[in-house]
Design an enzyme around this catalytic site. Structure first.
Site, PDB file in Angstrom:
ATOM      1  N   PRO A  96       0.611  -1.290  -0.034  1.00 49.81           N
ATOM      2  CA  PRO A  96       0.057  -0.031  -0.080  1.00 49.81           C
ATOM      3  C   PRO A  96       0.760   1.237   0.026  1.00 49.81           C
ATOM      4  CG  PRO A  96       0.052  -0.906   2.279  1.00 49.81           C
ATOM      5  CD  PRO A  96       0.837  -2.068   1.256  1.00 49.81           C
ATOM      6  N   CYS A  97       2.217   1.291   0.139  1.00 45.19           N
ATOM      7  CA  CYS A  97       2.865   2.665   0.377  1.00 45.19           C
ATOM      8  C   CYS A  97       3.909   2.795  -0.920  1.00 45.19           C
ATOM      9  CB  CYS A  97       3.586   2.546   1.604  1.00 45.19           C
ATOM     10  SG  CYS A  97       2.530   2.598   3.071  1.00 45.19           S
ATOM     11  N   PHE A  98       4.993   1.773  -1.165  1.00 46.60           N
ATOM     12  CA  PHE A  98       5.897   2.016  -1.899  1.00 46.60           C
ATOM     13  C   PHE A  98       5.546   2.605  -3.393  1.00 46.60           C
ATOM     14  CE2 PHE A  98       9.336  -0.735   0.092  1.00 46.60           C
ATOM     15  CZ  PHE A  98       9.694   0.283   0.968  1.00 46.60           C
TER      16      PHE A  98
ATOM     17  N   ASP B 188       3.687   5.928  -3.120  1.00 50.68           N
ATOM     18  CA  ASP B 188       4.719   7.051  -3.022  1.00 50.68           C
ATOM     19  C   ASP B 188       5.327   7.491  -3.793  1.00 50.68           C
ATOM     20  OD1 ASP B 188       3.232   6.828  -0.517  1.00 50.68           O
ATOM     21  OD2 ASP B 188       5.008   6.528   0.824  1.00 50.68           O
TER      22      ASP B 188
END
Length: 440
Positions: free
Chosen positions: A269-271, A274
């Site tokens: 969900p982040c890399f 972002d």
């Protein structure tokens, strides 16, 4: 000294944060609009799966409770952490809808409260948000001005699902974007009590902290894609071994060993988001952030690289077992799952695909299950029916599989979970190395 804390959002990160604060002696009240999450906390149950969370909640029930009412959470605490989703929107920018909604409710509650209160934005936001729309919404809703009786900080976490509790207890760094020294000092005091790693505190203004947060993740993804680029080269050069090369690279202190080993694409969900947000920010400002774009391009290529490896080993129609759908071990999360991405590619190429995972199968819905794929809860059954086995998630359960189970199978092992010599001894077994031309 602050003793009463509130956490808005009791999901994958908020619930562990609440439990960690309680573990360290704070009275922690959680707030969420989802009554199931609130009931779980009040009944002593972890609302989300995360290693160590249930044990921590059980041990600290006297200091943990939850509510669906924002006013209650704010009035009974001195500092409020907001850790709600900031989903990607148009152009890759993060949306602040849920943060703004929470801030407005917090502000309304503060109209009924006297004394100093600190509001902490833990959700990841785009640079310029905390000092812009978030501050404006908070001041308008509370009738206060950020400063003497109202602190506002940006304080994102650097954690990973599957190790959230550990990461919160043992951070390398605490990043604090502060409205002023008073607000930042209050927050630093909380973390000095709630962490065990003696972290380095980096205190700065809001926008610098916002840039730092997405820059950290973008730098890590760059290292991952760089290692995968090296591994891709090694696939094509006789005698080349990516592990040998990246081990030497990591020995250089300017590079370091973390995240510099070729494997599969990054997910979660982040890399991915972002990295895209960093590139989008650059485009909006007229700054050149092409490195982030290139990182994303190389990451997307990894599924193609794997599917091409399959095509060299067997023709369309062959059966492929994909072991691992979670984006990393110890979490059921399948967001940006590389296992699912590979399944889509192989199905389009005409292969039969079965999917297995020790935890993530429950996360699959009719919409997320690739059309034509089958599901095998038992990895042994998936292996048994397959011509090719690809290990996409480095679960401990997969490490424990014996060489004999792979007899007669082609195994693609990007994480190097298995001893090549032992596997090669299995009858009719072919083992395909990853990032190693000599192993092909």
């Amino acid at each position: 000294m602050v003793q009463n804390l509130s956490v808005v959002g009791l999901g994958k990160l908020g619930a562990p944060m609440l439990a960690v604060f309680a573990q360290k002696g704070f009275n922690a009240i959680g707030m969420d609009l989802n009554p199931a999450f609130v009931d779980a906390i009040n009944e002593g149950r972890a609302p989300v799966p995360e290693p160590g969370l249930q044990e921590m909640i059980t041990a600290n029930r006297s200091r943990i409770r939850a509510t669906t009412k924002m006013e209650e959470a704010v009035l009974e605490s001195d500092i409020t952490f907001i850790i709600v989703p900031t989903p990607s929107g148009e152009g890759g920018f993060f949306r602040n809808d849920y943060v703004i909604s929470a801030v407005k409710e917090i502000g309304a509650a503060l109209r009924k409260k006297e004394g100093y209160h600190v509001v902490v934005i833990t959700s990841t936001v785009m640079p310029g948000s905390t000092g812009g729309v978030i501050r404006q919404a908070l001041e308008e809703a509370s009738g206060r001005t950020v400063g003497e009786d109202l602190g506002l900080c940006y304080n994102p976490e650097f954690i990973a699902l599957g190790t959230v509790v550990r990461d919160m207890l043992f951070p390398d760094m605490i990043l604090i974007g502060e409205s002023d020294d008073k607000a930042g000092g209050v927050l630093e005091t909380v973390y000095r009590q709630s962490t065990e790693s003696n972290p380095e505190f980096q205190r700065m203004n809001w926008v610098n902290a916002e840039i730092c947060k997405i820059s950290v993740n973008t730098y890590v993804t760059t290292k991952i894609s760089y290692a995968n680029m090296i591994a891709d080269l090694c696939d094509h050069l006789e005698g080349a071994d990516a592990d040998v090369v990246t081990s030497a690279l990591g020995a250089d202190s300017r590079i370091g060993k973390k995240y510099i080993r070729g494997a599969i694409a990054y997910g979660g969900p982040c890399f991915p988001r972002d990295n895209k947000a960093f590139a989008a920010l650059g485009r909006s400002l007229g700054a050149n952030t092409d490195l982030a774009v290139a990182t994303d391009v190389i990451n997307s290529h990894q599924s193609v690289r794997l599917s091409r490896a399959v095509a060299k080993l067997n023709k369309p129609g062959a059966k492929v077992a994909i072991l691992g759908l979670a984006y990393k071990p110890n979490t059921p999360v399948i967001e940006e799952s590389q296992g699912l991405a590979l399944a889509e590619q192989l199905l389009a190429d005409g292969y039969g695909v079965s999917l297995s995972d020790p935890e993530a199968l429950e996360s699959l819905s009719a919409a997320s299950l690739p059309s034509g794929a089958t599901v095998e809860a038992d990895p042994h059954a998936a292996i048994n029916k397959a011509d090719i086995v690809i290990v996409m998630t480095a679960w401990d359960a997969y490490r424990q599989l014996s060489a004999g189970e792979f007899a007669g199978k082609i195994v693609i092992d990007p994480w190097r979970l298995y001893n090549q010599g032992s596997l090669s001894a299995a009858e009719n077994h072919i083992w395909l190395g990853w990032g190693s031309k000599s192993a092909n």
